[in-house]
Structure formats: C-alpha cells, structure tokens
Design a protein around this motif. Sequence first.
Motif, PDB file in Angstrom:
ATOM      1  N   ALA A 282       0.922  -1.152  -0.061  1.00  0.00           N
ATOM      2  CA  ALA A 282       0.004  -0.246   0.063  1.00  0.00           C
ATOM      3  C   ALA A 282       0.744   1.388   0.188  1.00  0.00           C
ATOM      4  N   LEU A 283       1.904   1.195   0.693  1.00  0.00           N
ATOM      5  CA  LEU A 283       2.942   2.412   0.627  1.00  0.00           C
ATOM      6  C   LEU A 283       3.916   2.281  -0.800  1.00  0.00           C
ATOM      7  N   GLY A 284       3.627   1.295  -1.648  1.00  0.00           N
ATOM      8  CA  GLY A 284       4.230   1.531  -2.779  1.00  0.00           C
ATOM      9  C   GLY A 284       5.351   0.759  -3.076  1.00  0.00           C
ATOM     10  N   SER A 285       5.550  -0.179  -2.218  1.00  0.00           N
ATOM     11  CA  SER A 285       6.512  -1.496  -2.653  1.00  0.00           C
ATOM     12  C   SER A 285       6.170  -2.162  -3.943  1.00  0.00           C
ATOM     13  N   SER A 286       7.246  -2.499  -4.784  1.00  0.00           N
ATOM     14  CA  SER A 286       6.797  -3.423  -5.560  1.00  0.00           C
ATOM     15  C   SER A 286       6.819  -4.996  -5.051  1.00  0.00           C
TER      16      SER A 286
ATOM     17  N   ARG B  20      10.320  -6.268  -4.524  1.00  0.00           N
ATOM     18  CA  ARG B  20      11.089  -5.801  -3.333  1.00  0.00           C
ATOM     19  C   ARG B  20      10.538  -6.378  -1.954  1.00  0.00           C
TER      20      ARG B  20
ATOM     21  N   GLU C 239       1.694  -4.081 -12.865  1.00  0.00           N
ATOM     22  CA  GLU C 239       1.974  -4.060 -11.301  1.00  0.00           C
ATOM     23  C   GLU C 239       2.929  -2.955 -10.632  1.00  0.00           C
ATOM     24  N   ASP C 240       4.160  -2.804 -11.495  1.00  0.00           N
ATOM     25  CA  ASP C 240       5.050  -1.916 -11.102  1.00  0.00           C
ATOM     26  C   ASP C 240       4.721  -0.367 -11.344  1.00  0.00           C
TER      27      ASP C 240
ATOM     28  N   ALA D 150       2.290   0.128  -8.166  1.00  0.00           N
ATOM     29  CA  ALA D 150       3.134   0.468  -7.190  1.00  0.00           C
ATOM     30  C   ALA D 150       3.629   1.739  -6.871  1.00  0.00           C
ATOM     31  N   TYR D 151       3.960   2.379  -8.327  1.00  0.00           N
ATOM     32  CA  TYR D 151       4.519   3.777  -8.387  1.00  0.00           C
ATOM     33  C   TYR D 151       3.686   4.695  -8.008  1.00  0.00           C
ATOM     34  N   LEU D 152       2.293   4.390  -8.554  1.00  0.00           N
ATOM     35  CA  LEU D 152       1.302   5.331  -8.269  1.00  0.00           C
ATOM     36  C   LEU D 152       0.909   5.457  -6.729  1.00  0.00           C
ATOM     37  N   ARG D 153       0.794   4.244  -6.094  1.00  0.00           N
ATOM     38  CA  ARG D 153       0.668   3.994  -4.798  1.00  0.00           C
ATOM     39  C   ARG D 153       1.716   4.929  -4.025  1.00  0.00           C
ATOM     40  N   ASN D 154       2.733   4.747  -4.485  1.00  0.00           N
ATOM     41  CA  ASN D 154       4.120   5.397  -3.676  1.00  0.00           C
ATOM     42  C   ASN D 154       4.030   7.085  -3.902  1.00  0.00           C
TER      43      ASN D 154
ATOM     44  N   TYR E 141      10.731   3.137  -0.714  1.00  0.00           N
ATOM     45  CA  TYR E 141      10.502   2.781  -1.789  1.00  0.00           C
ATOM     46  C   TYR E 141      10.502   3.606  -2.911  1.00  0.00           C
TER      47      TYR E 141
END
Lengths: 408, 230
Positions: A321-325, A328, B78-79, B82-86, B114
């Motif tokens: 949720a905090l943006g980890s792939s 990772r 997926e990546d 993840a980038y947008l969430r981050n 991250y």
Amino acid sequence: MRKKKDHRISGFLARRIYVVSQIAKMVSRNIMADKVRSFMTCLGIIIGTSSLIIMMSIMDIRTEKSKLEIDEAGLGEINIEMIPESLYFGLLDDNMRELAGIEHVAGITPTIALGSKTSVRVNDVTCKDVVLEGVSDAFYTCSKRNRLLAGSTLDALDLKDENKVCVINKKLAIKLFNSTDCVGKKIPVMGVDFLIKGVTTPAKDVKDSYSVRIPYNVMQKMTGKGIYGFTIYPDAHKNGPEVRNAVKEYMDELYHGKEEDYYYDNTDFYYLNQKTSEVRSAARLQMVIAAIALLIGGIGIMNMMLVMVTERTTEIGLRKALGSSGKRIQLQFVMESMMLSMVGGIAGVLTGIVSTVTYCLYMGEKIHINVASAFVGFMFSMAVGVFFGWSPAKAASKLQPIDALKGE
Amino acid sequence: MADILIDMKNIVREFESGGETLRILKGIDLKVERGEFLAIVGPSGSGKSTLMNIIGLLDVATSGTYIMDGQNIKDLGEDQLAYLRNQEIGFVFQQYFLLPRLTARENVMIPMFYADMPEKDQLEKSAELLEKVGMKDRMDFYPNQLSGGLQQRVAIARALGTGPSLLLADEPTGALDQKTGKQIIELFRQLNNDGTTIVMITHDAKVASNAKRILKILDGNIGEGDTADA
Ligand SMILES: Nc1ncnc2c1ncn2[C@@H]1O[C@H](COP(=O)(O)OP(=O)(O)O)[C@@H](O)[C@H]1O
Ligand SMILES: [Mg+2]
C-alpha cells in the motif's frame, strides 16, 4: 500526468546497492527485534544440521573401527602356499614383481619359514622355541597385524642391501632382555649376528610364539630355501575378491597344463565378507538416518518460515500500500530467510562439531568430523529456509494490497 | 476546464461469499477535482471502505472504468501501480497500521525508501513531516509508546512522505476522542489549503462538515449530500 520532482538516487547500480543495503539493515533489525521468533526459526536448522553432523561422524568412527578390526586380524589378506616339489627353485623375484603389479595390490611379501624352531642365546639366556621367518618390508608396511613398539621395521633398503637386520616380537624381547628396549643390540641367529631393528607385538590380543623376522633374501641365502608361499595385500577391502581372482589366474598360468593342485589358496574371506557387509549396511543405515535428520530439520524450517510469512501478511499488505513492488517484498523475505538460515546453519555446524568432539573425548575415540555432512547440512538448511521463506512471501506479494492487509 | 484527478464511471464491486455473489458497489460514478476536500459519508456497511480501497489502488473494481490523472488504471502493470501508490497517493487507515518494530520516524521513512530517496533526505524529510504533525519530540518512539492520536499523526506524516497529490483517509478519527479528532481534521484542512486533494470517509456528520463537498453512499449507490461551506 504532472511531472514530479525526482527524489531518487541517481545511477542504476548505486540505486541497486542502496536498495539491497537498506533492506539488509531492515532485515537485521527485524531479526534482532523478535529474538524468540528468530531463535525458533533457527532452531529447526540447528537441530537438522547438528544432528546430521553428529550421526554421520559417529557412523564414520564405527565404520573405521570395524575396518581396523579387519586389518588387525589380517582378514583382507590373500595367502598362497605351494607344494615345494612342484617348482624347482620356487618363485623368483620376477614373479614377485609381476604379482605386485596386479591392479589393486598394495604390496606382497614372500613367507619363508624355517620349518622347525631354532634357538637364540643371548648372554646366559637361551630361548629355544624361536620361529624364524623371511619377509619383505610389505609384511609390516601393508599390514596392521603387528604394532611397532620400538625402533623401526624392515625397509626396502634392507632388502636391497641384504642387511643382517631383524625385527623381533615383544615376547622374545622380554625373554632375552627383560624389556623391549633392545633396539641396536645384536642377536645370533643360526650362527650369524643380526642387528635388532625393531620390536613389534600383535595388534590383536592373540597368543604368539617367540619370533624373529629377517629380510627374505637374507633368509634364502642362509637356508637355501626358495619362495613357496606369499601373502598379498589388496589396497582396499572391497578389492579383495578381484585381486584374489587375478592372483589365482596368475598361478594357474604358472602351472599351465598341469592337472593336479600344486598350490593352495589359503585365503579366508568369510569374515571379511561378513564384516564388509556389516559396514555396507551401516553405510546404508547412515544414509537413511541422514535423510531423516534432514527431513525433520527441513520440516521444522519450513514450518517456521511459513508461520513467519503468514504472521506478516499484514506487513506485506502495508508495504504494498505504501508503494513497494512485489519484487522488493520478495527480496526482503529472501534476505531475511537467508540470514536466519545462515545464522542457524553456522550455529548448527558449530553445535554439531562441539557435540561430536565431546562424544569422541567421552568415548576415548580419535576425533573425527564428517565434513561432507556439515557442508550438506548447511547447504540443505539454506536451501529449505530460503525456499520456504521466499515462496509464501512471493504468494503474499501477489495479493491485492487490501487482501494482504486484512491478513487473508 | 477543471483538472479532474479521479474519474470513475459505473464502478461495480462484487464479492464471492459462501457461494453467493454480493454486489457491494452498484455502479458508482465519481469525479474529484484536483484541490478538492471531499467527505464521503454513509452508514456502516454501505461500501465506503470498499470504494476507498479502489480509489487508493489497493483493490480493483469488478467492472467499470477508473481514470486517475488521465490514466486508465486497467492499462497499468504491477510496477506502475506500485509507483502510483508510492508517489501519487497517501493512505491513512482507521487502524493506523504502523509497523511495531520501527520507530515513528522509521515508519514515516518507509514510502521514501520505496521511492529510492537517499537516506540523508529520508532523515531530513521525515523529521520535517513529523514536526508538521506536531511529533517533533517523539520521533524515536515506538508505536506502542504512543497514544492512538499520536499514532494517527505518524500515519499521516507517513502518507505525506513522497509529496502525494491525493490523500485518502478512511475514518481517520474513528478510533480517536473528539478533541484529538478535531486536531487531525485541522491538519487535513491545512494540507488541503496547501494544495493536497483530500478524500475522507467518516460517518460523523460534524467531521464531514469540514469538507468542501460531501457525498453520501447508501446501499452501494452514491448521491450528493449536503454541501458544506460552499
Ligand atoms: N473481501 C470481502 N469479502 C466479502 N465481503 C466483503 C469484503 N469486503 C467487504 N465486504 C462486505 O462489503 C460490505 C461493505 O463493507 P465496507 O466497504 O467495509 O463498508 P463501510 O466501510 O461502509 O462500513 C460489508 O457488508 C462487508 O461485509
Ligand atoms: Mg469502513
């Protein structure tokens, strides 16, 4: 999309190194923060690895012991005796060389005995019932039947130079000199002075007669006797039957065309076979025990890793949720299980070594560690730990973040 | 033309439960402009969190289209998600979700890590954000040493770590007493004034009244609520 300011570390490699070092830092903190859980995880690895090392080492020691028993009793030796009338001058040195050249032969010695007992007199002491034998250096170097108590045994030079030296047994040394401390003294054998080179005693506690052994070629010169018997030492127990067949083939060739039995094969492999099959089944048992130890250790590791990852599905969800792939997160858990497995593996190897050494000291055995088992145990624990740390983490990292957060 | 950050059309979310299909969101249309402060209200179980999770890219809709900042979510891998969430989204949960083994500051640093920010920047930025939420003197406390209100402040600081344009808060004051709740809402107003788009779920009408626009979810459908201080 609006362009955001790029906060990232510049450089692909620098970023990779940074990521790995940051995760390593985080992982070691995680491990240290929950020592009980970390220890429990390591415990499976420690038990698996150390018990493997202990079992394998003890089995090794026992196997070595029964091998030594075979050697000390001379159970692996091949003995051939010929009827003297069958060959005019007996076997020649060429025959000895050819026999020694057979594959898997470690050594050969002629056995020339006097046929009757002789007497030896030193100062006022006379010993009448002395058995005199002519042998080669292999009689001592290739066999563990006799243990050296003082001095040295016959060597190749003694044979080459036909030295007037002898090795006597402890029984005779005590009788003549009251001690085994008689190396360098001379004794008369059949009218010739022989220098005592060494004192031996049978390795097995058997009854032996007074004995003097001299180089066989010296014996031949003194008595005019030919070689009508010899002992061959195979290089390993398992090669005994093969060598024996080759020796018989050689002897058959030698007596080619003669119908009668001119030589006897006095070899008795009955006990050797019994002992080696014991050793072989012990080795088989060893494999089974190793497999069980690894299995139990593996299940322990697997279990703890599964629990660890399941317990931390929420953490995985939060990190996503905090943006980890997903990659990772997998890297984090691979590194975490790798560190735990490595610490556990090292602790397991140390525990195994310490326990084995303790066992050896307590039982009065020579210290021996089965190195292969330490290696295999360590690698196996690592593999199981990393796999079962990684695969559930991989599955969890593929969940929708919200499902992981809810701990499903 | 207004700058549309969130554009949802006919969003449906169904769950399989005990062999039957529950339709929780029944075709939601929602547009949120950049800079808005939107409150979503509705009774418990009406699907507010379900909607919020879809907005925050923590969950995907069963059907419907979701265009975030001009990009169709369906087209993203997926990546990229993840980038947008981050980078674009800051999420504040009712249960805070701080990692218990990390200090307040380390928790705030997670999204920055991250984002591949250098450690020095992470330390600076986390200190700055914790100061902003009034936690300057407790940066090295562990979550279990902090009250609920303080933990939620840490969670807000964490949500702001990478400078997201959208802050999502699912009942952020739900577990807090009134006074603490008020402080948190005040913090949101400040952030909104500084330009952050905020979508907040609450079932407290008083809390909702702080927002510029209020939407009501009822039984999986969305409707315009009372508009506060427009
Ligand atoms: N993963 C799920 N599986 C089944 N049902 C779910 C799931 N998530 C939410 N629900 C159901 O959806 C409904 C709405 O939940 P939620 O969005 O959390 O409501 P709210 O936040 O408005 O209280 C509830 O009845 C809940 O039980
Ligand atoms: Mg909810």
